[in-house]
Design an enzyme around this catalytic site. Structure first.
Site, short mmCIF file in Angstrom:
data_model
loop_
_atom_site.label_atom_id
_atom_site.label_comp_id
_atom_site.label_asym_id
_atom_site.label_seq_id
_atom_site.Cartn_x
_atom_site.Cartn_y
_atom_site.Cartn_z
N HIS A 53 29.59 40.19 45.55
CA HIS A 53 29.02 41.46 45.05
C HIS A 53 27.96 41.18 44.00
O HIS A 53 27.75 40.04 43.61
CB HIS A 53 30.12 42.39 44.54
CG HIS A 53 30.82 41.93 43.29
ND1 HIS A 53 31.65 40.83 43.26
CD2 HIS A 53 30.83 42.43 42.03
CE1 HIS A 53 32.13 40.68 42.04
NE2 HIS A 53 31.64 41.63 41.27
N HIS A 55 27.35 41.88 40.76
CA HIS A 55 27.46 41.71 39.31
C HIS A 55 26.92 40.34 38.86
O HIS A 55 27.07 39.35 39.56
CB HIS A 55 28.91 41.90 38.85
CG HIS A 55 29.35 43.33 38.94
ND1 HIS A 55 30.67 43.71 39.01
CD2 HIS A 55 28.63 44.48 38.98
CE1 HIS A 55 30.74 45.03 39.08
NE2 HIS A 55 29.52 45.53 39.07
N ASP A 57 27.76 38.11 36.76
CA ASP A 57 28.62 36.93 36.64
C ASP A 57 28.97 36.34 38.01
O ASP A 57 29.67 35.34 38.09
CB ASP A 57 29.88 37.25 35.83
CG ASP A 57 30.77 38.30 36.46
OD1 ASP A 57 30.26 39.37 36.87
OD2 ASP A 57 32.00 38.06 36.57
N HIS A 58 28.46 36.95 39.09
CA HIS A 58 28.70 36.44 40.44
C HIS A 58 27.43 35.98 41.14
O HIS A 58 27.50 35.26 42.12
CB HIS A 58 29.41 37.52 41.30
CG HIS A 58 30.76 37.87 40.73
ND1 HIS A 58 31.94 37.43 41.28
CD2 HIS A 58 31.10 38.57 39.62
CE1 HIS A 58 32.95 37.86 40.54
NE2 HIS A 58 32.46 38.56 39.52
N HIS A 109 35.48 47.94 44.00
CA HIS A 109 34.93 47.42 42.74
C HIS A 109 33.43 47.70 42.72
O HIS A 109 32.90 48.22 41.75
CB HIS A 109 35.24 45.93 42.65
CG HIS A 109 34.70 45.24 41.44
ND1 HIS A 109 35.16 45.49 40.16
CD2 HIS A 109 33.72 44.30 41.29
CE1 HIS A 109 34.48 44.74 39.30
NE2 HIS A 109 33.61 44.00 39.95
N ASP A 126 36.00 40.12 42.99
CA ASP A 126 36.68 40.96 42.00
C ASP A 126 37.45 42.10 42.67
O ASP A 126 37.60 43.18 42.09
CB ASP A 126 35.67 41.56 41.01
CG ASP A 126 35.10 40.52 40.06
OD1 ASP A 126 35.53 39.36 40.11
OD2 ASP A 126 34.20 40.89 39.27
N HIS A 164 38.32 35.43 38.87
CA HIS A 164 38.60 35.42 37.43
C HIS A 164 40.03 34.98 37.15
O HIS A 164 40.94 35.25 37.93
CB HIS A 164 38.41 36.82 36.82
CG HIS A 164 36.99 37.28 36.75
ND1 HIS A 164 36.16 36.99 35.71
CD2 HIS A 164 36.26 38.03 37.61
CE1 HIS A 164 34.96 37.54 35.93
NE2 HIS A 164 35.01 38.17 37.08
FE FE Z 1 33.36 39.45 37.87
ZN ZN Z 2 32.43 42.23 39.28
#
Ligand code: FE
Ligand code: ZN
Length: 251
Positions: A53, A55, A57-58, A109, A126, A164
């Protein structure tokens, strides 16, 4: 068969690395630095990037990785993803390094969230976490509940590679939902021991999640009862899921 390992990133992210010989595929490279270091240390060539996805941090490391290793980027078609070369909707089967990768649509998410199934290993970003699930940033409770149902229908031995390390905090919530569930108590002890030893709590098995993850247990009488005390409008799985998710957000 891939050899699977992870690259820690940021505070609690896992960037999964799938290796075959000298070739590697990474999942959700939010940060390029630690991935480049691992590729160099192990003498690996980057053969592909899988993204669950949008975001940061990905996907934040994609541009820098591709500047050094021009690899295809498999990612949700309906999300904004840097360098995406292979847009996916879910339902596809890919072949990566001679391994079949099944793509699952698991919205909730985010609206276009994907998961990738390789043999008995699910890389689910996530969507599902150890003893928990992702927040609903873009999707509805009904969408997320359906996504979790589709994961719950996989073989119980499926290994859940989430993105995570959230299991300990999630288990505290699981215990609040089901204080009398002995599997949760056992998992609390097991995860505490792993974390004290500096070990990851993931991957878990789907069987463990089915026994301890409240978000996969929305049809259990004890979970329904707890959700009803926290605002669930009725005992339907979606209403139970929605109440649990809202309760968890403020927990
Ligand atoms: Fe994340
Ligand atoms: Zn995420």
């Amino acid at each position: 068969m891939f050899e699977i390992s992870f690259i820690p990133a940021f505070k609690d992210n896992y960037i999964w690395l799938l290796r075959r010989g000298r070739q590697a595929v990474v999942v959700d490279p939010g940060d390029a630095g630690p991935v480049l270091a691992r590729l160099a240390d192990d003498g690996l060539e980057l053969a592909g990037i899988l993204v669950t996805h949008h975001h940061a941090d990905h996907q934040g490391g994609i541009a820098e990785l591709r500047a050094r290793h021009p690899a295809p980027v498999f990612a949700p078609a309906d999300e904004s993803i840097t360098g995406r070369s292979e847009p996916l909707h879910g339902g596809e089967s890919l072949t990566l390094l001679d391994q079949v990768v099944r793509v699952l649509a698991v919205p909730g998410h985010t609206a276009g969230h994907l998961a990738y199934l390789v043999d008995d290993r699910l890389f689910c970003g996530d969507t599902l976490f150890g003893a928990g699930c992702g927040r609903l940033f873009e999707g509805t409770p009904a969408q997320m509940a359906a996504s979790l149902d589709s994961i719950a229908a996989l073989p119980p031995a499926t290994l859940i590679h989430c993105a995570h390390e959230y299991t300990e905090a999630n288990l505290r919530f699981a215990q609040a939902v089901e204080p009398d569930n002995p599997d949760i108590a056992a998992r609390v002890a097991q995860v505490a021991q792993l974390r004290r030893a500096g070990q990851p709590s993931v991957p878990s098995t789907l069987a463990e999640e089915l026994a301890t993850n409240p978000f996969l247990r929305c049809r259990q009488p004890a979970v329904i009862a707890a959700a009803r005390q926290h605002g669930a409008a009725d005992a339907s799985p979606v209403a139970v899921f929605a109440a649990l998710r809202a309760w968890r957000n403020g927990f």
